[in-house]
Design an enzyme around this catalytic site. Structure first.
Site, PDB file in Angstrom:
ATOM      1  N   ARG A 122      17.741  26.172  49.337  1.00 17.04           N
ATOM      2  CA  ARG A 122      17.533  26.100  47.898  1.00 17.04           C
ATOM      3  C   ARG A 122      18.440  25.032  47.298  1.00 17.04           C
ATOM      4  O   ARG A 122      19.490  24.713  47.837  1.00 17.04           O
ATOM      5  CB  ARG A 122      17.822  27.461  47.250  1.00 17.04           C
ATOM      6  N   LYS A 179      21.386  33.933  48.246  1.00 16.56           N
ATOM      7  CA  LYS A 179      21.302  34.989  47.245  1.00 16.56           C
ATOM      8  C   LYS A 179      22.021  36.248  47.726  1.00 16.56           C
ATOM      9  O   LYS A 179      22.015  36.561  48.912  1.00 16.56           O
ATOM     10  CB  LYS A 179      19.833  35.313  46.956  1.00 16.56           C
ATOM     11  N   HIS A 215      15.169  34.715  53.490  1.00 13.11           N
ATOM     12  CA  HIS A 215      14.475  35.800  52.799  1.00 13.11           C
ATOM     13  C   HIS A 215      14.874  37.145  53.392  1.00 13.11           C
ATOM     14  O   HIS A 215      14.907  37.306  54.610  1.00 13.11           O
ATOM     15  CB  HIS A 215      12.961  35.638  52.925  1.00 13.11           C
ATOM     16  N   TYR A 250       5.442  33.167  50.244  1.00 11.90           N
ATOM     17  CA  TYR A 250       6.022  31.866  49.944  1.00 11.90           C
ATOM     18  C   TYR A 250       5.371  30.740  50.733  1.00 11.90           C
ATOM     19  O   TYR A 250       5.407  29.576  50.331  1.00 11.90           O
ATOM     20  CB  TYR A 250       7.522  31.941  50.272  1.00 11.90           C
ATOM     21  N   HIS A 290      12.355  22.710  45.068  1.00 10.91           N
ATOM     22  CA  HIS A 290      11.610  23.890  45.524  1.00 10.91           C
ATOM     23  C   HIS A 290      10.365  23.472  46.302  1.00 10.91           C
ATOM     24  O   HIS A 290       9.971  24.110  47.268  1.00 10.91           O
ATOM     25  CB  HIS A 290      11.217  24.753  44.324  1.00 10.91           C
ATOM     26  N   ARG A 301      11.336  22.604  49.757  1.00 11.68           N
ATOM     27  CA  ARG A 301      11.593  23.844  50.509  1.00 11.68           C
ATOM     28  C   ARG A 301      10.278  24.443  50.995  1.00 11.68           C
ATOM     29  O   ARG A 301      10.149  24.830  52.162  1.00 11.68           O
ATOM     30  CB  ARG A 301      12.342  24.816  49.603  1.00 11.68           C
TER      31      ARG A 301
END
Length: 302
Positions: free
Chosen positions: A153, A177, A274, A283, A248, A251
Protein backbone atom coordinates in the site's frame (compact mmCIF):
# COMPACT_ATOMS: atom_id res chain seq x y z
CA UNK A 1 -16.69 14.39 30.37
CA UNK A 2 -17.01 16.94 27.59
CA UNK A 3 -17.39 15.80 24.00
CA UNK A 4 -13.80 16.89 23.38
CA UNK A 5 -12.52 14.74 26.23
CA UNK A 6 -14.55 11.79 24.96
CA UNK A 7 -13.02 12.15 21.51
CA UNK A 8 -9.52 12.30 22.98
CA UNK A 9 -10.14 9.09 24.92
CA UNK A 10 -11.67 7.46 21.86
CA UNK A 11 -8.60 8.37 19.81
CA UNK A 12 -6.35 6.87 22.49
CA UNK A 13 -8.45 3.70 22.43
CA UNK A 14 -8.12 3.39 18.65
CA UNK A 15 -4.40 4.05 18.78
CA UNK A 16 -3.32 2.01 21.79
CA UNK A 17 -5.86 -0.81 22.05
CA UNK A 18 -7.02 -1.26 18.46
CA UNK A 19 -3.66 -0.47 16.87
CA UNK A 20 -5.20 1.70 14.15
CA UNK A 21 -3.07 3.85 11.88
CA UNK A 22 -3.16 7.63 12.21
CA UNK A 23 -5.01 7.84 8.90
CA UNK A 24 -7.70 5.46 10.17
CA UNK A 25 -7.94 7.29 13.49
CA UNK A 26 -8.57 10.58 11.70
CA UNK A 27 -11.30 8.96 9.62
CA UNK A 28 -12.97 7.38 12.68
CA UNK A 29 -12.86 10.65 14.61
CA UNK A 30 -14.30 12.53 11.63
CA UNK A 31 -17.18 10.05 11.45
CA UNK A 32 -17.80 10.29 15.19
CA UNK A 33 -17.86 14.09 15.06
CA UNK A 34 -20.20 13.96 12.07
CA UNK A 35 -22.56 11.74 14.04
CA UNK A 36 -22.43 14.00 17.10
CA UNK A 37 -22.98 17.06 14.91
CA UNK A 38 -26.05 15.44 13.39
CA UNK A 39 -27.41 14.66 16.85
CA UNK A 40 -26.90 18.26 17.96
CA UNK A 41 -28.68 19.59 14.88
CA UNK A 42 -31.63 17.27 15.41
CA UNK A 43 -31.80 17.84 19.18
CA UNK A 44 -29.80 20.89 20.34
CA UNK A 45 -30.02 20.01 24.05
CA UNK A 46 -28.91 16.40 23.57
CA UNK A 47 -25.87 14.58 24.93
CA UNK A 48 -23.80 11.61 23.78
CA UNK A 49 -25.97 9.38 25.95
CA UNK A 50 -28.89 10.23 23.64
CA UNK A 51 -27.41 8.37 20.65
CA UNK A 52 -30.00 5.76 19.67
CA UNK A 53 -30.60 3.45 16.74
CA UNK A 54 -33.01 6.03 15.34
CA UNK A 55 -30.29 8.69 15.49
CA UNK A 56 -27.83 6.40 13.73
CA UNK A 57 -30.32 5.60 10.96
CA UNK A 58 -31.20 9.28 10.57
CA UNK A 59 -27.49 10.15 10.29
CA UNK A 60 -26.88 7.54 7.59
CA UNK A 61 -29.99 8.71 5.71
CA UNK A 62 -28.70 12.29 5.76
CA UNK A 63 -25.38 11.12 4.33
CA UNK A 64 -27.18 9.31 1.51
CA UNK A 65 -29.31 12.38 0.74
CA UNK A 66 -26.19 14.53 0.58
CA UNK A 67 -24.77 12.32 -2.18
CA UNK A 68 -22.48 9.94 -0.30
CA UNK A 69 -21.83 6.71 -2.18
CA UNK A 70 -23.09 3.39 -0.84
CA UNK A 71 -19.53 2.33 -0.08
CA UNK A 72 -18.99 5.51 1.94
CA UNK A 73 -22.23 5.08 3.87
CA UNK A 74 -21.36 1.43 4.57
CA UNK A 75 -17.91 2.39 5.84
CA UNK A 76 -19.33 5.11 8.07
CA UNK A 77 -21.87 2.69 9.51
CA UNK A 78 -19.02 0.38 10.46
CA UNK A 79 -17.19 3.32 12.02
CA UNK A 80 -20.30 4.29 13.97
CA UNK A 81 -20.64 0.73 15.31
CA UNK A 82 -17.08 0.93 16.59
CA UNK A 83 -17.83 4.27 18.26
CA UNK A 84 -21.08 3.22 19.96
CA UNK A 85 -19.57 -0.06 21.15
CA UNK A 86 -16.78 1.92 22.80
CA UNK A 87 -19.26 4.42 24.33
CA UNK A 88 -21.21 1.48 25.78
CA UNK A 89 -18.08 -0.07 27.31
CA UNK A 90 -17.15 3.33 28.76
CA UNK A 91 -20.56 3.64 30.41
CA UNK A 92 -21.66 6.64 28.33
CA UNK A 93 -24.48 4.60 26.76
CA UNK A 94 -26.78 2.23 28.64
CA UNK A 95 -27.00 -0.03 25.57
CA UNK A 96 -25.17 -0.29 22.26
CA UNK A 97 -27.48 0.86 19.45
CA UNK A 98 -24.83 0.20 16.83
CA UNK A 99 -25.17 -3.54 17.37
CA UNK A 100 -28.54 -3.39 15.58
CA UNK A 101 -27.48 -0.97 12.85
CA UNK A 102 -27.69 -2.40 9.34
CA UNK A 103 -26.02 -0.45 6.54
CA UNK A 104 -26.67 -0.75 2.82
CA UNK A 105 -24.54 -3.40 1.18
CA UNK A 106 -21.74 -1.75 -0.73
CA UNK A 107 -21.25 -2.63 -4.36
CA UNK A 108 -17.58 -3.43 -4.67
CA UNK A 109 -16.20 -2.69 -8.11
CA UNK A 110 -12.78 -3.70 -9.27
CA UNK A 111 -10.49 -0.85 -10.24
CA UNK A 112 -8.90 -0.66 -13.65
CA UNK A 113 -5.57 -2.45 -13.99
CA UNK A 114 -2.60 -2.21 -16.28
CA UNK A 115 -1.94 -4.87 -18.85
CA UNK A 116 1.43 -6.54 -18.37
CA UNK A 117 2.86 -4.70 -21.39
CA UNK A 118 1.62 -1.36 -20.04
CA UNK A 119 3.23 -2.05 -16.67
CA UNK A 120 6.49 -2.91 -18.44
CA UNK A 121 6.29 0.30 -20.49
CA UNK A 122 5.71 2.40 -17.37
CA UNK A 123 8.68 0.86 -15.57
CA UNK A 124 10.87 1.29 -18.64
CA UNK A 125 9.86 4.96 -18.83
CA UNK A 126 10.69 5.45 -15.15
CA UNK A 127 14.07 3.73 -15.62
CA UNK A 128 14.98 5.82 -18.67
CA UNK A 129 14.02 8.98 -16.80
CA UNK A 130 16.47 8.03 -14.06
CA UNK A 131 19.34 7.37 -16.48
CA UNK A 132 21.00 10.74 -15.80
CA UNK A 133 21.22 10.06 -12.05
CA UNK A 134 18.81 12.88 -11.20
CA UNK A 135 17.90 12.28 -7.52
CA UNK A 136 14.16 12.89 -7.99
CA UNK A 137 14.05 10.67 -11.09
CA UNK A 138 15.84 7.90 -9.20
CA UNK A 139 13.31 8.22 -6.39
CA UNK A 140 10.36 8.19 -8.78
CA UNK A 141 11.68 5.05 -10.42
CA UNK A 142 12.00 3.36 -7.02
CA UNK A 143 8.48 4.38 -6.00
CA UNK A 144 6.95 2.77 -9.07
CA UNK A 145 9.20 -0.30 -8.96
CA UNK A 146 8.48 -1.05 -5.30
CA UNK A 147 4.73 -0.46 -5.57
CA UNK A 148 4.41 -2.78 -8.55
CA UNK A 149 6.99 -5.37 -7.50
CA UNK A 150 5.72 -5.82 -3.93
CA UNK A 151 2.04 -4.81 -4.16
CA UNK A 152 2.33 -2.85 -0.91
CA UNK A 153 0.00 0.00 0.00
CA UNK A 154 1.09 3.58 -0.54
CA UNK A 155 1.02 4.24 3.22
CA UNK A 156 3.25 1.22 3.78
CA UNK A 157 5.61 2.46 1.07
CA UNK A 158 5.95 5.93 2.55
CA UNK A 159 6.49 4.45 6.01
CA UNK A 160 9.51 2.39 4.96
CA UNK A 161 12.87 3.04 6.61
CA UNK A 162 16.24 2.22 5.07
CA UNK A 163 16.69 -0.74 7.41
CA UNK A 164 13.39 -2.23 6.26
CA UNK A 165 14.94 -3.19 2.93
CA UNK A 166 16.92 -6.46 2.82
CA UNK A 167 18.76 -6.32 -0.49
CA UNK A 168 20.50 -9.65 0.07
CA UNK A 169 17.23 -11.57 0.22
CA UNK A 170 15.29 -8.99 -1.81
CA UNK A 171 12.64 -8.54 0.89
CA UNK A 172 11.02 -5.45 2.34
CA UNK A 173 9.66 -5.42 5.89
CA UNK A 174 6.25 -3.74 5.99
CA UNK A 175 4.10 -2.57 8.88
CA UNK A 176 0.57 -2.95 7.57
CA UNK A 177 -2.96 -2.48 8.87
CA UNK A 178 -3.46 -3.27 12.52
CA UNK A 179 0.28 -2.70 13.07
CA UNK A 180 0.93 -6.16 11.63
CA UNK A 181 4.35 -6.89 10.21
CA UNK A 182 4.99 -8.88 7.06
CA UNK A 183 7.71 -9.34 4.46
CA UNK A 184 7.10 -8.70 0.77
CA UNK A 185 9.54 -9.91 -1.90
CA UNK A 186 10.72 -7.76 -4.79
CA UNK A 187 12.51 -8.55 -8.03
CA UNK A 188 15.93 -7.73 -9.43
CA UNK A 189 14.79 -4.55 -11.28
CA UNK A 190 13.46 -3.15 -8.00
CA UNK A 191 16.72 -4.16 -6.30
CA UNK A 192 18.65 -2.23 -8.96
CA UNK A 193 16.42 0.79 -8.31
CA UNK A 194 17.12 0.52 -4.55
CA UNK A 195 20.88 0.37 -5.21
CA UNK A 196 20.77 3.45 -7.44
CA UNK A 197 18.62 5.39 -4.99
CA UNK A 198 20.71 4.59 -1.92
CA UNK A 199 23.98 5.14 -3.76
CA UNK A 200 23.22 8.40 -5.57
CA UNK A 201 19.68 9.70 -5.09
CA UNK A 202 19.08 9.60 -1.37
CA UNK A 203 22.47 11.11 -0.34
CA UNK A 204 21.76 14.08 -2.62
CA UNK A 205 18.41 14.82 -0.95
CA UNK A 206 19.16 13.77 2.64
CA UNK A 207 18.77 16.47 5.29
CA UNK A 208 18.65 16.57 9.10
CA UNK A 209 14.89 15.98 8.90
CA UNK A 210 15.31 12.81 6.84
CA UNK A 211 15.86 10.46 9.75
CA UNK A 212 15.77 6.78 8.73
CA UNK A 213 13.15 7.32 5.98
CA UNK A 214 13.85 5.36 2.81
CA UNK A 215 12.02 7.70 0.42
CA UNK A 216 12.46 11.44 0.63
CA UNK A 217 10.78 14.52 -0.75
CA UNK A 218 12.79 17.18 -2.55
CA UNK A 219 13.32 19.06 0.73
CA UNK A 220 14.67 16.01 2.50
CA UNK A 221 11.65 15.04 4.59
CA UNK A 222 9.89 11.69 4.41
CA UNK A 223 7.93 11.28 1.17
CA UNK A 224 4.21 11.69 1.81
CA UNK A 225 1.38 9.77 0.20
CA UNK A 226 0.18 12.69 -1.90
CA UNK A 227 3.60 13.01 -3.53
CA UNK A 228 3.71 9.27 -4.18
CA UNK A 229 0.32 9.42 -5.91
CA UNK A 230 1.50 12.27 -8.13
CA UNK A 231 4.59 10.28 -9.08
CA UNK A 232 2.51 7.30 -10.18
CA UNK A 233 0.12 9.47 -12.19
CA UNK A 234 3.02 11.24 -13.91
CA UNK A 235 4.79 8.00 -14.84
CA UNK A 236 1.66 6.36 -16.22
CA UNK A 237 0.72 9.46 -18.20
CA UNK A 238 3.50 8.73 -20.71
CA UNK A 239 2.24 5.20 -21.48
CA UNK A 240 -0.14 5.25 -24.47
CA UNK A 241 -3.54 3.80 -23.63
CA UNK A 242 -2.75 3.18 -19.96
CA UNK A 243 -5.55 3.98 -17.49
CA UNK A 244 -4.95 6.84 -15.08
CA UNK A 245 -4.15 4.89 -11.94
CA UNK A 246 -2.73 5.71 -8.56
CA UNK A 247 -0.70 3.50 -6.20
CA UNK A 248 -3.78 1.38 -5.43
CA UNK A 249 -4.06 0.57 -9.13
CA UNK A 250 -0.46 -0.62 -9.18
CA UNK A 251 -1.18 -2.81 -6.16
CA UNK A 252 -4.17 -4.33 -7.89
CA UNK A 253 -2.22 -4.74 -11.13
CA UNK A 254 0.55 -6.57 -9.27
CA UNK A 255 -1.94 -8.99 -7.70
CA UNK A 256 -3.66 -9.57 -11.02
CA UNK A 257 -0.41 -10.28 -12.85
CA UNK A 258 0.68 -12.67 -10.09
CA UNK A 259 -2.53 -14.63 -10.56
CA UNK A 260 -2.15 -14.57 -14.33
CA UNK A 261 1.34 -15.96 -13.86
CA UNK A 262 -0.01 -18.91 -11.87
CA UNK A 263 0.48 -17.74 -8.27
CA UNK A 264 -1.69 -19.41 -5.64
CA UNK A 265 -4.39 -17.17 -4.19
CA UNK A 266 -3.07 -17.70 -0.67
CA UNK A 267 0.39 -16.56 -1.75
CA UNK A 268 -1.15 -13.38 -3.13
CA UNK A 269 -3.06 -12.98 0.14
CA UNK A 270 0.19 -13.12 2.10
CA UNK A 271 1.96 -10.68 -0.20
CA UNK A 272 -0.89 -8.17 -0.03
CA UNK A 273 -1.23 -8.52 3.75
CA UNK A 274 -4.92 -9.43 3.78
CA UNK A 275 -6.22 -10.99 6.98
CA UNK A 276 -8.95 -12.85 5.09
CA UNK A 277 -8.73 -14.82 1.87
CA UNK A 278 -12.19 -13.50 1.00
CA UNK A 279 -10.72 -10.00 0.83
CA UNK A 280 -8.13 -11.17 -1.66
CA UNK A 281 -10.80 -12.84 -3.77
CA UNK A 282 -12.72 -9.58 -3.95
CA UNK A 283 -9.59 -7.55 -4.57
CA UNK A 284 -8.24 -9.55 -7.46
CA UNK A 285 -9.63 -11.01 -10.62
CA UNK A 286 -8.44 -13.67 -12.99
CA UNK A 287 -8.19 -12.72 -16.64
CA UNK A 288 -10.07 -14.52 -19.36
CA UNK A 289 -6.74 -15.48 -20.89
CA UNK A 290 -5.66 -17.33 -17.75
CA UNK A 291 -9.00 -19.08 -17.44
CA UNK A 292 -8.65 -20.29 -21.00
CA UNK A 293 -5.07 -21.42 -20.43
CA UNK A 294 -6.01 -23.42 -17.33
CA UNK A 295 -8.98 -24.93 -19.14
CA UNK A 296 -6.82 -25.89 -22.12
CA UNK A 297 -4.29 -27.53 -19.83
CA UNK A 298 -6.58 -29.30 -17.38
CA UNK A 299 -9.85 -30.19 -19.09
CA UNK A 300 -9.90 -33.54 -20.95
CA UNK A 301 -12.18 -32.13 -23.62
CA UNK A 302 -10.32 -28.87 -24.15
Amino acid sequence: MTDSAVMDRYAAHLRLQRGRSEHTIRAYLSDARSLVGHLEREAPDSALSDITLTVLRSWLASLSRSGSARTSVSRRASSARTFTAWLFREGVLDADPGARLVAPTSRRTLPAVLRADQAAAALTAAESGAAQDDPLALRDRLVVELLYSTGIRVGELCGLDVDDVDLGRRLVRVIGKGNKERSAPFGRPAADAVHAWLGVGRPALAAPASGPALLLGKRGGRLDQRQARSIVHDVLSVVPGAPDLGPHGLRHSAATHLLEGGADLRVVQEILGHASLATTQLYTHVSVERLRAVHDQAHPRA
